[in-house]
Design a protein around this motif. Structure first.
Motif, short mmCIF file in Angstrom:
data_model
loop_
_atom_site.label_atom_id
_atom_site.label_comp_id
_atom_site.label_asym_id
_atom_site.label_seq_id
_atom_site.Cartn_x
_atom_site.Cartn_y
_atom_site.Cartn_z
N PHE A 173 0.85 -1.15 0.07
CA PHE A 173 -0.09 0.05 0.01
C PHE A 173 0.99 1.26 0.18
CE2 PHE A 173 0.67 -0.97 4.60
CZ PHE A 173 1.30 0.34 4.94
N SER A 174 0.18 2.30 -0.17
CA SER A 174 0.90 3.57 -0.13
C SER A 174 -0.10 4.72 0.38
CB SER A 174 1.02 4.30 -1.56
OG SER A 174 -0.02 4.72 -2.34
N LEU A 175 0.58 5.73 1.22
CA LEU A 175 -0.21 6.77 1.75
C LEU A 175 0.22 7.90 1.15
CD1 LEU A 175 -0.68 5.66 5.52
CD2 LEU A 175 -2.47 5.94 3.91
N ARG A 176 -0.65 8.92 0.55
CA ARG A 176 -0.16 9.98 0.01
C ARG A 176 -0.87 11.19 0.62
NH1 ARG A 176 -2.60 12.89 -4.21
NH2 ARG A 176 -4.01 10.95 -4.45
N ARG A 177 0.03 12.27 0.81
CA ARG A 177 -0.69 13.53 1.60
C ARG A 177 -1.41 14.32 0.60
NH1 ARG A 177 1.37 16.70 5.96
NH2 ARG A 177 3.31 15.42 5.82
N ILE A 178 -2.59 14.66 0.83
CA ILE A 178 -3.45 15.40 0.13
C ILE A 178 -3.24 17.06 0.31
CG2 ILE A 178 -5.69 16.27 -0.40
CD1 ILE A 178 -6.83 13.62 0.56
N GLY A 179 -2.53 17.54 -0.76
CA GLY A 179 -1.82 19.12 -0.61
C GLY A 179 -0.93 19.09 0.33
N ARG A 180 -0.95 20.14 1.32
CA ARG A 180 -0.15 20.17 2.38
C ARG A 180 -0.83 20.29 3.84
NH1 ARG A 180 3.43 25.80 1.01
NH2 ARG A 180 4.33 24.80 -1.30
N GLY A 181 -2.21 19.85 3.54
CA GLY A 181 -2.80 19.52 4.94
C GLY A 181 -2.47 17.92 5.90
N LYS A 182 -3.48 17.83 6.48
CA LYS A 182 -3.30 16.67 7.60
C LYS A 182 -3.90 15.51 6.84
CE LYS A 182 -3.00 19.51 11.80
NZ LYS A 182 -3.18 19.81 13.09
N HIS A 183 -4.53 15.51 5.86
CA HIS A 183 -5.10 14.32 5.41
C HIS A 183 -4.32 13.74 4.55
CE1 HIS A 183 -9.09 15.80 6.91
NE2 HIS A 183 -8.83 17.03 6.65
N TRP A 184 -4.39 12.19 4.74
CA TRP A 184 -3.68 11.44 3.77
C TRP A 184 -4.78 10.51 2.96
CZ3 TRP A 184 1.87 10.72 3.84
CH2 TRP A 184 2.37 11.76 4.67
N THR A 185 -4.42 9.85 1.91
CA THR A 185 -5.29 8.71 1.32
C THR A 185 -4.38 7.56 1.04
OG1 THR A 185 -6.60 8.39 -0.71
CG2 THR A 185 -4.55 9.84 -1.07
N GLU A 186 -5.38 6.50 1.41
CA GLU A 186 -4.48 5.10 1.22
C GLU A 186 -5.02 4.45 -0.13
OE1 GLU A 186 -4.22 0.67 1.51
OE2 GLU A 186 -6.08 2.06 1.19
N SER A 187 -4.01 3.75 -0.72
CA SER A 187 -4.20 3.01 -2.02
C SER A 187 -3.45 1.84 -1.85
CB SER A 187 -3.61 4.03 -3.16
OG SER A 187 -4.12 5.06 -3.24
N THR A 188 -4.38 0.71 -2.27
CA THR A 188 -3.65 -0.61 -2.28
C THR A 188 -3.22 -0.99 -3.45
OG1 THR A 188 -5.58 -1.48 -0.78
CG2 THR A 188 -4.23 -3.03 -2.26
N LEU A 189 -1.82 -0.92 -3.83
CA LEU A 189 -0.99 -0.99 -4.87
C LEU A 189 -0.85 -2.42 -5.53
CD1 LEU A 189 1.69 1.68 -4.06
CD2 LEU A 189 -0.44 1.92 -5.05
N TYR A 190 -1.14 -3.49 -4.58
CA TYR A 190 -0.89 -4.66 -5.15
C TYR A 190 -1.41 -5.65 -3.82
CZ TYR A 190 0.95 -9.19 -6.68
OH TYR A 190 1.19 -10.43 -7.12
#
Length: 308
Positions: A173-190
């Motif tokens: 998985f990956s966790l990517r920050r949305i903009g410069r805020g405190k929110h992150w989005t998770e993606s299942t990559l494999y």
């Protein structure tokens, strides 16, 4: 030299599982149990800091940065220092999701000092559900764009152990920050598939220096071991397509058990192009399950065919 002895009960952690250092030599670590919370039978675990003494004969000083409570995670198994100095880590269990049962599916968290005080503030970046992966384990890696990468040992869309409390073959998985805020989005990559053509139960990754990752699974592969699940474990290589749209996993080696070991676990190390690791069992030693092995994997050179 014993820098610190952990004590059961009270504020201290128990079962320390991970260490990392900053540029000043301060040690940060995770302990799977202990801490001040009574929500978990043996404590929900802590993140701690050890500061070197000012004199050669002085004692190292331990500070508990955070005691987990269960809803914010439990059994923290890793912590790394991010690009901005923030501590990022994984809790193998806990979190608000009930899809993995009462133990929870685990969390990824950030821990940073509060401005103007000695207090540290924990922020839960993501709480897993079983379909995304559960039991995140083995440490995170932060890329230059601040995206976090890791693996979850169970969960996902493929089920390698339908009769077990912990289902699923695991995910990357990956966790990517949305903009410069405190929110992150998770993606299942494999999503791992399991035996015989894929691994089952990933337990950590290490960057290959070219944008991909090497890792191990404790089960899966074409071997014939069946201790926790089918297969003796694998060494895999995760790579991304040229347009960064899809990740694929290639099994570099399926462990066979008695000769080369089984249940690969622990951290991988890369020196040059070679990968080094260990297996917990197998090999030719006299132990009932084999005494384990240390191995080296040498990637085969890529041959490019050119038309004349």
């Amino acid at each position: 030299t014993i820098l610190h002895t952990f004590y059961y009960g009270g504020q201290d952690g128990t079962d320390p599982n991970w260490l990392t250092f900053d540029s000043a030599g301060t040690i940060y670590g995770a302990a799977l149990a202990g801490g001040s919370s009574t929500a978990c039978a043996l404590g929900c675990g802590v993140i701690f800091k050890l500061v070197a003494p000012s004199s050669a004969k002085g004692a190292w000083h331990e500070t508990i940065l955070h005691s987990f409570t269960g809803p914010d995670g439990s059994a923290p198994d890793s912590v790394v220092i991010g690009i901005d100095g923030t501590l990022y880590g994984e809790a193998a269990a806990g979190g608000p999701s009930t899809t993995c049962g009462q133990a929870g599916c685990g969390t990824v968290f950030a821990l940073r000092p509060h401005h103007g005080s000695s207090q540290w503030i924990l922020t839960t970046l993501h709480s897993f559900t079983e379909s995304e992966g559960s039991f995140p384990y083995g440490g995170l890696f932060q890329a230059s764009n601040q995206t976090l990468y890791g693996v979850a040992s169970f969960g996902g869309v493929h089920d390698c152990r339908p009769n077990s409390a912990r289902t699923g073959c695991g995910t990357f998985f990956s966790l990517r920050r949305i903009g410069r805020g405190k929110h992150w989005t998770e993606s299942t990559l494999y999503d791992f598939v399991g035996s015989p053509n894929d691994g089952d139960g990933p337990d950590g990754i290490v960057p290959d220096g070219a944008g991909g990752f090497y890792g191990e699974t404790v089960n899966g592969g074409a071997g014939s071991c069946q201790y926790n699940g089918p297969g003796c474990g694998t060494l895999f290589h995760l790579t991304r397509s040229r347009h960064h749209a899809k990740w694929t996993a290639r099994i570099e080696h399926s462990f066979s058990g008695s000769s080369d070991g089984w249940d690969p676990g622990g951290a991988l190390a890369i020196a040059g192009e070679n990968v080094y690791g260990v297996t917990l069992y197998g090999g030719s030693g006299p132990c009932p399950l084999g005494c384990g092995t240390i191995y080296r994997f040498e990637p085969k050179p890529i041959t490019i065919q050119r038309k004349l």
